[in-house]
Design a protein around this motif. Structure first.
Motif, PDB file in Angstrom:
ATOM      1  N   VAL A  22       6.982  10.769   8.404  1.00  0.00           N
ATOM      2  CA  VAL A  22       6.167   9.559   8.573  1.00  0.00           C
ATOM      3  C   VAL A  22       7.038   8.422   7.872  1.00  0.00           C
ATOM      4  N   ALA A  23       7.569   8.482   6.534  1.00  0.00           N
ATOM      5  CA  ALA A  23       8.317   7.476   6.047  1.00  0.00           C
ATOM      6  C   ALA A  23       9.514   7.119   6.724  1.00  0.00           C
ATOM      7  N   GLU A  24      10.305   8.147   7.383  1.00  0.00           N
ATOM      8  CA  GLU A  24      11.499   7.698   7.962  1.00  0.00           C
ATOM      9  C   GLU A  24      11.410   7.180   9.371  1.00  0.00           C
ATOM     10  N   LYS A  25       9.997   7.613  10.276  1.00  0.00           N
ATOM     11  CA  LYS A  25       9.739   7.069  11.531  1.00  0.00           C
ATOM     12  C   LYS A  25       9.456   5.466  11.238  1.00  0.00           C
ATOM     13  N   ASP A  26       8.759   5.248  10.169  1.00  0.00           N
ATOM     14  CA  ASP A  26       8.474   3.744   9.985  1.00  0.00           C
ATOM     15  C   ASP A  26       9.471   2.941   9.209  1.00  0.00           C
ATOM     16  N   THR A  27      10.526   3.469   8.726  1.00  0.00           N
ATOM     17  CA  THR A  27      11.581   2.978   7.903  1.00  0.00           C
ATOM     18  C   THR A  27      11.095   2.709   6.572  1.00  0.00           C
ATOM     19  N   LEU A  28      10.264   3.410   5.978  1.00  0.00           N
ATOM     20  CA  LEU A  28       9.630   3.104   4.467  1.00  0.00           C
ATOM     21  C   LEU A  28      10.659   3.601   3.593  1.00  0.00           C
ATOM     22  N   ASN A  56      -2.611   3.094   7.368  1.00  0.00           N
ATOM     23  CA  ASN A  56      -1.415   2.548   6.332  1.00  0.00           C
ATOM     24  C   ASN A  56      -0.473   3.814   6.233  1.00  0.00           C
ATOM     25  N   LYS A  57       0.702   3.549   6.886  1.00  0.00           N
ATOM     26  CA  LYS A  57       1.639   4.860   6.948  1.00  0.00           C
ATOM     27  C   LYS A  57       2.219   5.093   5.675  1.00  0.00           C
ATOM     28  N   SER A  58       2.485   3.905   4.678  1.00  0.00           N
ATOM     29  CA  SER A  58       2.924   4.075   3.503  1.00  0.00           C
ATOM     30  C   SER A  58       2.109   5.143   2.525  1.00  0.00           C
ATOM     31  N   LEU A  59       0.570   4.545   2.681  1.00  0.00           N
ATOM     32  CA  LEU A  59      -0.154   5.537   1.899  1.00  0.00           C
ATOM     33  C   LEU A  59      -0.167   6.792   2.363  1.00  0.00           C
ATOM     34  N   GLN A  60      -0.082   7.243   3.916  1.00  0.00           N
ATOM     35  CA  GLN A  60      -0.308   8.422   4.172  1.00  0.00           C
ATOM     36  C   GLN A  60       1.067   9.292   3.763  1.00  0.00           C
ATOM     37  N   SER A  61       2.184   8.629   3.854  1.00  0.00           N
ATOM     38  CA  SER A  61       3.396   9.250   3.387  1.00  0.00           C
ATOM     39  C   SER A  61       3.348   9.674   2.012  1.00  0.00           C
ATOM     40  N   ASN A  62       3.080   8.906   1.362  1.00  0.00           N
ATOM     41  CA  ASN A  62       2.956   8.918  -0.200  1.00  0.00           C
ATOM     42  C   ASN A  62       1.663  10.138  -0.621  1.00  0.00           C
ATOM     43  N   LEU A  63       0.755  10.204   0.018  1.00  0.00           N
ATOM     44  CA  LEU A  63      -0.457  11.248  -0.320  1.00  0.00           C
ATOM     45  C   LEU A  63       0.202  12.594   0.174  1.00  0.00           C
ATOM     46  N   PHE A  78       4.085   2.302  -4.164  1.00  0.00           N
ATOM     47  CA  PHE A  78       3.171   2.390  -3.270  1.00  0.00           C
ATOM     48  C   PHE A  78       1.916   1.393  -3.493  1.00  0.00           C
ATOM     49  N   LEU A  79       1.375   1.678  -4.736  1.00  0.00           N
ATOM     50  CA  LEU A  79       0.235   0.867  -5.137  1.00  0.00           C
ATOM     51  C   LEU A  79       0.494  -0.603  -5.119  1.00  0.00           C
ATOM     52  N   SER A  80       1.557  -0.937  -5.661  1.00  0.00           N
ATOM     53  CA  SER A  80       2.043  -2.378  -5.739  1.00  0.00           C
ATOM     54  C   SER A  80       2.172  -2.928  -4.571  1.00  0.00           C
ATOM     55  N   PHE A  81       2.625  -2.267  -3.475  1.00  0.00           N
ATOM     56  CA  PHE A  81       2.707  -3.046  -2.161  1.00  0.00           C
ATOM     57  C   PHE A  81       1.306  -3.217  -1.511  1.00  0.00           C
ATOM     58  N   ILE A  82       0.383  -2.249  -1.872  1.00  0.00           N
ATOM     59  CA  ILE A  82      -1.167  -2.488  -1.436  1.00  0.00           C
ATOM     60  C   ILE A  82      -1.748  -3.704  -1.982  1.00  0.00           C
ATOM     61  N   VAL A  83      -1.380  -4.013  -3.199  1.00  0.00           N
ATOM     62  CA  VAL A  83      -2.007  -4.974  -3.918  1.00  0.00           C
ATOM     63  C   VAL A  83      -1.456  -6.461  -3.476  1.00  0.00           C
ATOM     64  N   VAL A  84      -0.136  -6.491  -3.003  1.00  0.00           N
ATOM     65  CA  VAL A  84       0.551  -7.719  -2.577  1.00  0.00           C
ATOM     66  C   VAL A  84      -0.178  -7.869  -1.231  1.00  0.00           C
ATOM     67  N   LEU A  85      -0.496  -6.929  -0.407  1.00  0.00           N
ATOM     68  CA  LEU A  85      -1.198  -7.327   0.997  1.00  0.00           C
ATOM     69  C   LEU A  85      -2.463  -8.089   0.812  1.00  0.00           C
ATOM     70  N   LEU A  86      -3.086  -7.585  -0.445  1.00  0.00           N
ATOM     71  CA  LEU A  86      -4.452  -8.358  -0.786  1.00  0.00           C
ATOM     72  C   LEU A  86      -4.247  -9.656  -1.052  1.00  0.00           C
ATOM     73  N   TRP A  87      -2.913 -10.007  -1.410  1.00  0.00           N
ATOM     74  CA  TRP A  87      -2.800 -11.555  -2.012  1.00  0.00           C
ATOM     75  C   TRP A  87      -3.020 -12.472  -0.620  1.00  0.00           C
ATOM     76  N   LEU A  88      -2.472 -12.077   0.614  1.00  0.00           N
ATOM     77  CA  LEU A  88      -2.440 -12.593   1.407  1.00  0.00           C
ATOM     78  C   LEU A  88      -3.425 -13.665   2.075  1.00  0.00           C
TER      79      LEU A  88
END
Length: 739
Positions: free
Chosen positions: A221-227, A187-194, A6-16
């Motif tokens: 949350v995870a299955e709805k957004d295919t996480l 952020n749905k990924s954040l919500q699912s993990n939390l 989860f955390l790595s994905f957030i960091v990658v978004l910050l690269w864009l």
């Protein structure tokens, strides 16, 4: 490692958006394209491509010495290797990223570097605290930037770390803070993990209903957004919670779904890998470098295949472990039920044992009381028989009648001995006997024993020899009465079963030191002896060898009494004998050394010189008319003037009006007994000698009798010399010399 996805994905978004600027527009465009390509590959789960683009980014940025781009490249490599669970490479690249973040002096990049390095360190047991410190540094930077959203990721990671290490109380405040901050995020990924983390917290606190609700929300949350990654993580933690509640079937189903998501995740990665390789061959960049990269990608793919196989193996092991655990719980439950049953049976047996023990003690007490009562009731008439027979023997001149009277007296003495033996065995079985220490002269004691067997010795025409070692101290301290009982039984047997022979008594000093002496005693005879096969039998109760001497059959209690009395002394009887060769009984007893001071010495007074001329007056207190007559006749033979009282009340009334020299007081009388009467007498006359006459065993009541104020005790029936010895001792009021 699960929090890193989860955390790595957030960091990658910050690269864009990108953070660095270069003078050359071509360089800038290349850097931006590589950043974007690496981020998109990561988002599409194509980690091999993400690694490839990040490596190109590092090579390009190195040529221009661009710390910001170098941070992005090394950080991208670290994130991809972390997801692939290659922690060594991930840590190595994160440390390089931290180095370049420090060179940029950009707090935002520095916060990312602290957070990602914290991911690696907190996942290893030895460096958990180091990882927490890096997370806290990242939070500190976010607070310094006054950007609460930037602190959300490290705050979640701190809570995650505490949860992974079962420190639920420490995780709670960070979860609350993260939940509050996440309310503003879409952020749905954040919500699912939390939500999964909150479920882990409630599971750890055994609040399983709350945990179930949060896990189900996280999965929704995870299955709805295919996480895929988030759903895989949620199902894995949900399965662990279900195991705790015993819902093994649900746990197994959750594990299957977790495994399916992982397989789907890796399968997608494989498909994308094949597409990337194919596309690479179609582009203008198909060079030797790409071939090398392809080989590296293939190696990475083999590694992932191995990881997937390992994951399947671990899943199978977990399922097997769950089944074993279920079987263990069943066995534990059955064992617990069996244990409770056995404990209850043991309690019942213990209760039965206690009841049996109490009943045995009650019966033993009743038996003791019965023997004591019977002993008293038998001794009372025997007192009359023995006493009157003794008087008739002294007065009667007819030799024929004398022989008959001797036979009568012998029968009475035999009956008395039988009563004493039975009572003695009863007391020993009830553990009522105790040794008493007093000073005695062993030579005088043994001479008295020999003298008491004078009649029996002459009857069987035997000779008794007494041998006492001169090294034995003159005075010893111990229980002389029990020693006398032992010797009387042994000598009695020797004299009884030996005819026209010899009996010897021997006492020799084996060792004297430290105030005590070990003395060896021996009683032997030249009688018929004891066969080897009968030598154990004679020490059993009521057991006796056949003898031709029918005048002395006995009860067979003598030797068992000797054996038990010696056990009180800590000794044992030894026998040396053979058929036709006589018998030798021996034993050893340790006595303390005595001295002259410990022996009472009766000093003669002027009273002794006038004993013959003075008439002594005695009061006989007894409710039995025969006993009154016998005692009075015996005393009158020694010139005593006697009066009789039939009860305690009568004796008190008499003594208030008359002076006597001695009172012979029966202990057991109806109404006021002898002890009560003595206590009343002591109120108005503390000096008159009062001697107890009792048929009860002396040891049972000695302290009580003397405590009532009586001076001494005479046991009924008694021998006349001992009777007068006790009377004159108290009559004369001897002075005891303790010097």
């Amino acid at each position: 490692m699960k929090k890193n996805y989860f955390l790595s994905f957030i960091v990658v978004l910050l690269w864009l958006p990108g953070f660095s600027q270069t003078p050359a527009k071509a360089y800038k465009d290349s850097i931006q394209k590589l950043r974007k390509a690496a981020g998109e590959a990561y988002s599409a789960y194509d980690y091999n491509a993400s690694i490839e683009y990040s490596a190109q980014l590092v090579r390009l940025a190195s040529k221009f010495d661009d710390p910001s781009a170098l941070f992005d490249g090394y950080n991208g490599l670290g994130i991809s290797y972390e997801v692939l669970e290659d922690t060594l490479r991930a840590k190595e690249n994160y440390e390089k990223a931290l180095h370049y973040a420090e060179l940029t002096q950009n707090d935002t990049l520095l916060g990312y570097a602290y957070n990602n390095l914290g991911n690696i360190l907190s996942s290893q047991e030895k460096t958990v605290n180091d990882g927490l410190e890096y997370y806290k540094k990242a939070v500190g930077i976010a607070l310094r930037l006054n950007d609460p959203n930037e602190s959300l990721t490290p705050i979640i990671n701190i809570a995650w770390t505490y949860l992974d290490n079962d420190n639920y109380d420490a995780a709670a405040p960070y979860l609350k803070k993260a939940w509050k901050l996440s309310s503003k995020s879409n952020n749905k990924s954040l919500q699912s993990n939390l939500l999964s983390l909150i479920g882990m917290y409630h599971s750890g606190k055994q609040e399983y209903d709350e945990a179930r609700d949060h896990f189900q929300l996280a999965l929704e949350v995870a299955e709805k957004d295919t996480l895929i990654v988030d759903a895989s993580f949620a199902y894995k933690e949900y399965a662990e919670m279900l195991v705790k509640t015993g819902a093994y079937k649900e746990a197994y189903s959750a594990l299957e779904k977790h495994q399916k998501y992982r397989e789907k995740f890796f399968q997608k990665e494989k498909n994308l890998q094949r597409e990337a390789v194919y596309g690479r061959f179609k582009t203008e960049f198909e060079t030797e470098e790409y071939k090398k990269d392809l080989a590296a990608a293939q190696r990475e793919q083999k590694y992932k295949d191995a990881v997937l196989a390992k994951t399947k193996q671990i899943t199978a092991i977990m399922v097997f472990s769950l089944l074993v655990m279920l079987l263990f719980l069943i066995l534990l439950y059955r064992n617990n039920r069996l244990r409770k049953t056995l404990i209850q049976e043991l309690k019942n047996k213990n209760q039965e044992y206690m009841e049996a023990k109490e009943e045995a003690e009650r019966l033993s007490l009743l038996k003791t009381r019965f023997f004591s009562t019977v002993s008293h009731e038998l001794r009372t008439p025997l007192y009359g028989v023995v006493g009157l027979t003794s008087l008739l023997l002294e007065d009667n001149k007819d030799e024929k009648q004398k022989e008959d009277l001797k036979s009568l007296k012998f029968s009475a003495d035999y009956l008395l001995a039988l009563i004493n033996d039975v009572l003695q065995m009863n007391k020993m079985e009830s553990n009522l006997l105790q040794l008493e220490n007093s000073s005695f002269n062993i030579e005088e004691l043994f001479h008295g024993i020999v003298q008491s067997f004078k009649t029996t010795r002459n009857l069987n025409n035997n000779k008794i020899e007494l041998r006492i070692d001169s090294n034995i101290p003159r005075h010893l301290i111990g229980d002389s009465m029990r020693l006398s009982q032992i010797m009387m039984n042994l000598v009695g047997n020797a004299v009884k079963f030996t005819e026209n022979g010899k009996v010897w008594i021997k006492a020799s000093c084996k060792q004297c030191s430290d105030g005590s002496c070990l003395i060896y005693f021996e009683v032997g005879d030249t009688g018929p002896g004891i066969p080897d096969d009968k030598q154990q039998e004679i020490f059993e109760e009521f057991s006796q060898l056949k003898s031709t001497n029918y005048n002395y059959q006995g009860t067979g209690l003598g030797l068992p009494i000797v054996k038990k009395l010696l056990q009180l002394f800590g000794s044992e009887i030894k026998l040396k004998s053979a058929s036709g060769e006589g018998a030798i009984f021996s034993f050893e007893i340790s006595f303390l050394k005595g001295d002259e001071k410990s022996m009472p010495v009766i000093k003669k007074t002027a009273l002794l010189e006038t004993e013959q001329d003075e008439v002594r007056k005695a009061l006989i207190v007894d409710d039995n008319r025969i006993n009154q007559v016998v005692t009075k006749r015996i005393l009158e033979q020694r010139d005593f003037e006697c009066d009789v009282a039939g009860s305690g009340e009568e004796a008190i009334a008499y003594l208030k009006l008359n002076r006597v020299d001695v009172v012979l007081m029966d202990v057991n009388m109806p109404g006021m007994d002898g002890m009560q009467a003595t206590m009343e007498i002591r109120k108005f006359d503390p000096y008159v000698p009062v001697i107890a006459l009792t048929a009860v065993e002396v040891g049972e009541m000695r302290d009580e009798i003397l405590g009532a104020g009586m001076n001494d005790i005479i046991n009924k029936p008694y021998n006349i010399p001992q009777f007068f010895q006790i009377i004159f001792k108290n009559l004369r009021q001897p002075v005891v010399d303790l010097e």
